[in-house]
Design a protein around this motif. Structure first.
Motif, PDB file in Angstrom:
ATOM      1  N   TRP A  38       0.829  -1.217   0.000  1.00 63.49           N
ATOM      2  CA  TRP A  38       0.000   0.000   0.000  1.00 63.49           C
ATOM      3  C   TRP A  38       0.853   1.253   0.000  1.00 63.49           C
ATOM      4  CZ3 TRP A  38      -4.822   0.912  -1.156  1.00 63.49           C
ATOM      5  CH2 TRP A  38      -5.722  -0.178  -1.198  1.00 63.49           C
ATOM      6  N   THR A  39       1.886   1.239   0.801  1.00 61.99           N
ATOM      7  CA  THR A  39       2.770   2.405   0.845  1.00 61.99           C
ATOM      8  C   THR A  39       3.391   2.642  -0.525  1.00 61.99           C
ATOM      9  OG1 THR A  39       3.256   1.667   3.066  1.00 61.99           O
ATOM     10  CG2 THR A  39       4.573   3.479   2.226  1.00 61.99           C
ATOM     11  N   TYR A  41       2.171   1.725  -3.396  1.00 62.54           N
ATOM     12  CA  TYR A  41       1.137   2.160  -4.344  1.00 62.54           C
ATOM     13  C   TYR A  41       0.874   3.661  -4.221  1.00 62.54           C
ATOM     14  CZ  TYR A  41      -3.569   3.070  -6.099  1.00 62.54           C
ATOM     15  OH  TYR A  41      -4.655   3.625  -6.740  1.00 62.54           O
ATOM     16  N   VAL A  42       0.838   4.144  -2.998  1.00 63.52           N
ATOM     17  CA  VAL A  42       0.480   5.552  -2.795  1.00 63.52           C
ATOM     18  C   VAL A  42       1.679   6.486  -2.983  1.00 63.52           C
ATOM     19  CG1 VAL A  42      -0.388   7.231  -1.099  1.00 63.52           C
ATOM     20  CG2 VAL A  42      -1.492   5.004  -1.343  1.00 63.52           C
TER      21      VAL A  42
END
Ligand code: ZN
Lengths: 87, 935
Positions: A38-39, A41-42
């Motif tokens: 997630w990190t 991706y963002v």
């Protein structure tokens, strides 16, 4: 710069908004755990030296999100497709 | 008399004399003259003082490359500095002034700067930083600012008007010389849509054709990606202010030209020779001298010395001789003069010095003679009042390098030619290096006076500066440019770049290709900022959006406030009321009677389709599966990084039909975000949505009497009773006898409240109808100020709290975050740092004395803590004097806030001398139980 919107035809840069890398994929785990995927991706982006797939929004036109393949060295646009067709 | 008008010839209209002034003195020229040619015709050869040393300067060139003759035109707010006299078309009444002289051109006191020359040597600006600071502030900086500079700003608003246009063509031809005209003719004959831009004003020999547009006085100044070109057309600069077109019509037009192909036919600039005192007035480019003769019928002198190193000069010298200018000497750098020069010298009876150079010129404010060093090294002094020099030609390839194209050195013609070209561009004629510099033998520095051998006339850069820069280690061409200012300012090195880097190459012992060249950036010639702004300035800088009740608000004496593009009613003052009195009255009406407010500006998005609920579940952090038809729910939207993006409400009008509201500020952003979520992240969802913000006029009607007023508008049999239409209900009744409406029972104020939407065209009528229908309840229109006051009294977060750095936890909304579904922002909102209770979190504040006002932006510290940034625990986001409570209150973000309710905190505002103790309280100040909205 001009972008050939698949719906509207070639239009001037001032009609579009830039959103960044189109190649990142949102994790499909439901988002319960804020893990590294997630990190990445963002926050994590490649600084491509050459062709780059990027998202543009035709905000002053048809509101389509577009995937524009652009050479970051020459600014040449190599292809434009609707993002919904890319998924 | 030295320079003078010739008795015949030229492209001037001798039947139309034109009066003009230069430095206050009256002169006369003719239609077809430039300011430069008219000055020369009047024997005005001293036209400016140089940038650093205030040396006397005259015209060198006849076109845009002129580095010296910068003048100020017009007066008052119309004043424009730094215009080249060579491109100014003469008109009746033109006022021009020389620049950079004090107190007058002829008696310039700062000419003593020549004595201070060491102060301005290469790198002077950087070196001054190493001097003692007190010297810099008191002595050097004022001295340098006084001495160095280009022109003066009028310090008034630009009174001219400008316009913009977009042009499209198959072929754009840049330049109206021989090559450009040939290209435009060919392309137009082939059926292409052609645009030709020429920066000059001489009539062009082109056919009248529907597919050929010719823009005169039009400079293509930049090349941009995707075949886009920037151009400025000067529409009225050449007309007297009294001319009908100059009054009211736009002065210039900024054109964005989109072209499949372009033909660059920009020609070439002649290179000056670099020799001692080569900057004296009367020393000119040979091609410019010929232009003054043939086009303007002006002889710039009577006795000329020619200094050349190639054969292109020959026809120009013939032109001078034919015009009666005596050619005293031809100084040919080449050891063996060419056949062409020998034939010329014989024909015009002028002596040739082959293998010779000019060592230096003599003269005070104009050239009076030159010292020639002949092939045997003998010095020969020759008197003259004109030196026509040519060191060869440089292709004008500026536009070819705007997209990073690198010019290539062509040894055969000793010039840079275009390298990689922008897509679709083709270069023709002299710009491509065709037909120039025949039999050239390059000469970059001549004579023994480098400190007075000028390379860049506009920036006063000498050969010695370049040599010094190299000695001090600035031997790369890009360093050289910055260190010496070579090729900077309005001129961009049009006449100086190649000479400068060739001298650098000689000094470093490298070839010119090894030395490289700087590349050019837009604009090719200076562009007024006003023309880039076009008509978009002042009130027209951005559009103004008016609400559907704007006319009603104006009629009711509203004071307006800008909210993004919107103009909203801020408050409705009655009689002599000030803002505070009006807002207190409006709040009182809502709390104790009834009021209404236009809330149209909130974004409205109509969402339909089988997957509408799934889509809402994805974009909102809270749940939507269980929302019944006819109900509204508060919704919280996060960004993917877990921070709050926006909040609003969403009503379910049907099984597959929802209406969402956003905040006013984020309406467009939320729409864009939802398009992203749908098209990029979840294209499989079968849902459609569209912004209907402009389609519906939406009015909040709030207060204990709201239902009684609304009852009179809603068509029967619609039941407004609390049981039938409770808090958070939604419906689509008709009102006023059949007008389709959307009705939501929502309360931003905390009172019994509704939001009623009707088609936008009914906005003013609905407001007027409410005033009439609610007259017996003293219904009161209220503005954004009262709206904001009441939301703070109720502790609703708005713009100052939804600042992009707050989380749901920070705003006390963590309970809304669903644990049962995937939604945008879920993962990263769960990061420990975003849920840390020590984060600044929403609380209310009341000053302990219940009197002292609190200010937004004040910092929060423990009362006993030292006043340091390290002890900062948060800040005040929103602050008002509460009409309902009767004293100041505030919302704030405070570390570990909710756990500290009941404590005291110091509210510190060092900028505005605020320092007050406050009680930390829950953020809801009015009706914390929320019973009033259920009334
Ligand atoms: Zn489009």
């Amino acid at each position: 710069m001009r972008i050939a919107c698949p719906y509207c035809g070639p239009r001037g840069l001032e009609e579009f908004l830039y959103h960044g890398d189109a190649s990142v994929r949102r994790p499909e785990d439901g988002g319960a755990v804020p893990d590294q995927a997630w990190t990445d991706y963002v926050y994590l982006r490649e600084n491509a030296n050459g062709p780059h797939r990027e998202l543009w929004y035709h905000h002053a036109g048809c509101h389509a999100w577009l995937v524009v393949t652009r050479d970051l060295r020459s600014h040449d646009i190599l292809g434009v497709t609707a993002a919904r067709d890319e998924a | 008399m030295t320079a003078h008008r010739l008795p015949a010839g030229g492209l001037i209209d001798r039947g139309r004399p034109l009066g003009f002034t230069f430095d206050g003195k009256r002169y006369q020229g003719f239609a077809g003259d430039t300011l430069a040619s008219a000055l020369l015709a009047n024997d005005v050869r001293l036209v400016g003082r140089s940038f650093k040393y205030h040396r006397p300067r005259g015209l060198i060139a006849a076109g845009v490359e002129e580095p010296n003759a910068l003048v100020e035109l017009r007066s008052g707010g119309y004043r424009e500095p730094n215009t080249r006299a060579t491109v100014v078309e003469l008109f009746e009444g033109l006022e021009a002034r020389s620049q950079n002289r004090f107190p007058s051109l002829k008696f310039d006191l700062l000419g003593v700067n020549s004595l201070l020359a060491p102060l301005f040597a290469a790198g002077f600006y950087y070196k001054t930083f190493m001097w003692p600071a007190s010297f810099w502030e008191k002595l050097y900086e004022p001295a340098i600012r006084r001495a160095a500079g280009l022109g003066r700003h009028s310090r008034q608003a630009d009174p001219d008007t400008y316009e913009k246009s977009h042009e499209f063509c198959d072929v754009l031809v840049i330049g109206g010389g021989t090559s450009g005209i040939a290209a435009a003719r060919e392309a137009a004959a082939a059926g292409a849509r052609v645009i030709l831009c020429d920066e000059g004003f001489a009539p062009l020999d082109l056919p009248d054709a529907a597919n050929l547009s010719v823009f005169m006085r039009c400079t293509v100044f930049g090349v941009y990606d995707g075949g886009t070109y920037g151009a400025v057309q000067r529409l009225t600069d050449h007309l007297p202010a009294s001319h009908p077109s100059a009054r009211g019509g736009p002065r210039q037009r900024f054109m964005k030209i989109v072209a499949d192909r372009s033909i660059l036919a920009s020609g070439a600039f002649e290179r000056p020779m670099v020799f001692g005192y080569n900057d004296l007035p009367g020393i000119m480019l040979a091609g410019a001298v010929a232009t003054y003769v043939t086009r303007y019928a002006v002889a710039p002198g009577t006795n000329a010395v020619i200094f050349l190193n190639h054969d292109d000069v020959v026809p120009n010298v013939q032109i001078m001789a034919d015009a009666g200018i005596a050619i005293t000497a031809i100084v040919d750098v080449r050891a063996t003069s060419s056949e062409a020069v020998r034939v010329l010298s014989h024909r015009i009876q002028a002596p040739v010095f082959a293998g010779a150079v000019i060592d230096r010129a003599h003269g005070s404010t104009a050239v009076s003679g030159v010292d020639i060093i002949d092939a045997r090294g003998t010095k020969i002094s020759v008197p003259c009042d004109l030196v026509a020099m040519s060191g060869g030609w440089n292709p004008v390839l500026h536009l070819t390098s705007h997209l990073d194209g690198k010019p290539i050195w062509d040894e055969a013609i000793a010039a840079f030619v275009p390298g990689t070209l922008p897509h679709g561009m083709q270069v023709v004629g002299a710009a491509a290096g065709c037909g120039i510099n025949a039999n050239i033998q390059p000469l970059w520095l001549s004579g023994q006076h480098p400190a007075k051998s000028f390379v860049d006339f506009q920036n006063d850069v000498t050969a010695r500066d370049l040599i010094l820069a190299k000695q001090e280690g600035f031997a790369a061409v890009e360093h050289l440019k910055r260190y010496t200012t070579l090729g900077m300012a309005t001129d961009q090195g049009k006449t100086s770049n190649v000479n400068g880097l060739a001298i650098l190459a000689t000094e470093t012992g490298k070839t010119i290709p090894e030395t490289g060249t700087t590349r050019f950036r837009p604009p090719y010639t200076p562009v007024a900022l006003g023309v880039l702004a076009g008509p978009h300035r002042g009130k027209y800088f951005k559009p103004t959006r008016l609400t559907p009740t704007h006319d009603f608000a104006v009629a009711n004496h509203a004071t307006f406030v800008e909210a993004g593009l919107w103009l909203r009613a801020r408050y409705f003052a009655q009689g002599t009321e000030d803002r505070r009195a009006a807002v207190f009255r409006e709040v009182d009406a809502v709390r104790n009677g009834v009021g209404f407010c236009d809330v149209t500006t909130l974004g409205k998005i109509d969402i339909q389709g089988p997957d509408s609920v799934k889509f809402l579940e994805f974009v909102y952090a809270n749940g939507w599966n269980d929302l019944a038809i006819g109900r509204v729910r508060y919704g919280l939207m996060l960004r993917e990084d877990g921070f709050v993006m926006d909040d609003g409400t969403c009503a379910r009008l049907g099984q597959q039909h929802f209406v969402m509201t956003t905040t006013t500020a984020n309406a467009a952003k939320v729409m864009q975000h939802m398009e992203f979520c749908h098209q990029v992240l979840a294209p499989a969802l079968d849902v459609c949505f569209v912004s209907v913000t402009d389609q519906w006029a939406q009015l909040a009607i709030a207060g204990p009497h709201a239902r009684r007023v609304l009852q009179r508008l809603v068509d029967p049999p619609f039941d407004l009773s609390n049981d039938a239409f409770p808090h958070m209900a939604a419906a689509v009744p008709t009102i006023c006898g059949g007008i389709a409406a959307r009705l939501f029972r929502l309360s931003f104020s905390g009172e019994l409240g509704y939001e009623l939407a009707v088609p936008a065209r009914y906005g003013n009528a609905l407001a007027a109808q409410l005033m009439q229908t609610g007259a017996d309840f003293n219904i009161t229109p209220y503005g954004t100020e009262a709206l904001g006051v009441m939301r703070i009294e109720k502790g609703h977060p708005a713009g100052p709290e939804l600042n992009g750095q707050t989380t749901a936890h920070d705003l006390g909304l963590a309970r809304l975050l669903s644990r049962k579904k995937d939604y945008v922002g879920r993962a990263l909102a769960a990061r420990p740092a975003l849920t840390d209770p020590h984060r600044p979190t929403l609380v209310g504040l009341k000053p302990c004395d219940r009197r002292t006002i609190l200010r937004a932006g004040s910092h929060l510290l423990r009362p006993e803590a030292a006043l340091t940034a390290a002890n900062d625990e948060g800040f005040v986001t929103s602050a008002i004097v509460s009409p309902t409570l009767g004293y100041p209150i505030a919302l704030a973000l405070l570390a570990n806030g909710p756990a500290r309710i009941g404590e005291t905190i110091r509210v510190y505002d060092p900028i505005r001398n605020g320092d007050v103790l406050a009680d930390i309280v829950a953020p809801v100040f009015h009706d914390p139980a929320g019973s009033r909205r259920h009334a």
